[in-house]
Structure formats: C-alpha cells, structure tokens
Design a protein around this motif. Sequence first.
Motif, mmCIF file in Angstrom:
data_model
loop_
_atom_site.group_PDB
_atom_site.id
_atom_site.type_symbol
_atom_site.label_atom_id
_atom_site.label_comp_id
_atom_site.label_asym_id
_atom_site.label_seq_id
_atom_site.Cartn_x
_atom_site.Cartn_y
_atom_site.Cartn_z
ATOM 1 N N GLU A 63 -29.723 31.606 -8.825
ATOM 2 C CA GLU A 63 -30.146 30.796 -7.680
ATOM 3 C C GLU A 63 -29.100 29.747 -7.324
ATOM 4 N N ARG A 64 -28.519 29.167 -8.334
ATOM 5 C CA ARG A 64 -27.588 28.053 -8.099
ATOM 6 C C ARG A 64 -26.185 28.502 -7.701
ATOM 7 N N TYR A 65 -25.669 29.585 -8.307
ATOM 8 C CA TYR A 65 -24.257 29.918 -8.149
ATOM 9 C C TYR A 65 -23.947 31.225 -7.434
ATOM 10 N N LEU A 66 -24.867 32.160 -7.404
ATOM 11 C CA LEU A 66 -24.546 33.463 -6.820
ATOM 12 C C LEU A 66 -24.877 33.492 -5.330
ATOM 13 N N ARG A 67 -23.997 34.077 -4.561
ATOM 14 C CA ARG A 67 -24.158 34.211 -3.115
ATOM 15 C C ARG A 67 -23.697 35.602 -2.691
ATOM 16 N N LYS A 68 -24.045 35.978 -1.494
ATOM 17 C CA LYS A 68 -23.612 37.254 -0.929
ATOM 18 C C LYS A 68 -22.091 37.365 -1.037
ATOM 19 N N GLY A 69 -21.614 38.501 -1.542
ATOM 20 C CA GLY A 69 -20.182 38.738 -1.670
ATOM 21 C C GLY A 69 -19.580 38.322 -2.990
ATOM 22 N N THR A 70 -20.321 37.572 -3.816
ATOM 23 C CA THR A 70 -19.801 37.149 -5.113
ATOM 24 C C THR A 70 -19.601 38.372 -6.007
ATOM 25 N N LYS A 71 -18.414 38.453 -6.624
ATOM 26 C CA LYS A 71 -18.131 39.560 -7.541
ATOM 27 C C LYS A 71 -18.484 39.126 -8.952
ATOM 28 N N VAL A 72 -19.387 39.869 -9.594
ATOM 29 C CA VAL A 72 -19.860 39.520 -10.931
ATOM 30 C C VAL A 72 -19.835 40.736 -11.844
ATOM 31 N N VAL A 73 -19.848 40.442 -13.138
ATOM 32 C CA VAL A 73 -20.058 41.452 -14.170
ATOM 33 C C VAL A 73 -21.379 41.095 -14.832
ATOM 34 N N VAL A 74 -22.284 42.057 -14.876
ATOM 35 C CA VAL A 74 -23.562 41.844 -15.551
ATOM 36 C C VAL A 74 -23.712 42.879 -16.656
ATOM 37 N N SER A 75 -24.373 42.473 -17.717
ATOM 38 C CA SER A 75 -24.757 43.434 -18.747
ATOM 39 C C SER A 75 -26.240 43.230 -19.008
ATOM 40 N N GLY A 76 -26.874 44.303 -19.367
ATOM 41 C CA GLY A 76 -28.311 44.245 -19.598
ATOM 42 C C GLY A 76 -28.844 45.606 -19.958
ATOM 43 N N ARG A 77 -30.104 45.833 -19.585
ATOM 44 C CA ARG A 77 -30.763 47.097 -19.910
ATOM 45 C C ARG A 77 -31.444 47.654 -18.672
ATOM 46 N N ILE A 78 -31.583 48.948 -18.625
ATOM 47 C CA ILE A 78 -32.267 49.602 -17.516
ATOM 48 C C ILE A 78 -33.760 49.611 -17.814
ATOM 49 N N GLN A 79 -34.542 49.269 -16.797
ATOM 50 C CA GLN A 79 -35.997 49.264 -16.937
ATOM 51 C C GLN A 79 -36.593 50.022 -15.760
#
Length: 147
Positions: A63-79
């Motif tokens: 909510e605080r830092y991510l905006r449209k177009g921001t390039k990120v790397v996420v790791s997690g699990r598929i649900q």
Amino acid sequence: MNKVILMGRLTRDPEVRYSQGEQATAVARYTLAVDRRFRRDADQQTADFIGCVAFGKLGEFAERYLRKGTKVVVSGRIQTGSYTNRDGQKVYTTDVVVEECEFAESKNAGGESSGGFTPSERPSPSSAAGDGFMNIPDGIDEELPFN
C-alpha cells in the motif's frame, strides 16, 4: 514443495483492504505482468498476468510503496480456490501468496525507491548511512577480511 519466484511490473496500483476486528490486517491484491519469451523467436515477448495477494506487513508495504509500473521480485506460494459468482457459476482462482517482496530496479531506473521488505528482516536504521551501506569506523580496516 510449493515455492514460486516472479519478477515483473505491477499492472495497476495495489488494491488494499483491511480485515474487520480489533487487529485489522492489511490485505493487498495486485497483478504482476511477467515477461515470457518464445523459443522460436527470442525477440518476441508476451506477458503472463499473475495475481498476487500480500497479508499483514507485506500488505502495508504494498500500500505504501508499490505503484503501477513498479518492477518487483516476489517470492511466495501458489494458492488455489473457488467460489460461486452471482450468476451461480463456479469460478476457480489461482494466486501467489506473497512471502517476500523486493524492488527489482533502482529509484532512478523505475521512479520508485530501491530496497525490499521481508517481515522478519528489518534493518536497523542506525546502522545504515543514507546510501544504504553501513558506516565502518576509521582505523578498523586491519580487521576486515577484504583489503
């Protein structure tokens, strides 16, 4: 094992809601556009659009830092899940539940701040200088393993 690592750009600003109750929890939903290359023509690209959901501190971070177009790397699990829509049809869902999130480019490259966030790993603000590197006091360079 259920582990996924993705790098892509947000297709829009995250949608953040808070749960009800005394301890409201942030729930952020966003979609990542992840490039896919074809084998026949290495220059031809398309993207997969993958739904992500982040809870708690990671939701607040989104909510605080991510905006449209921001390039990120996420790791997690598929649900996976399912629900019945208003028309009575069963709808199946697949999301990545985010466990870690990092920026994938510098502030200058993408217009966002660099760094990342893992709920269990918070750097101490006093140990880092403004550029993100720890200050090493003068006179201890003899003790460092790399000179």
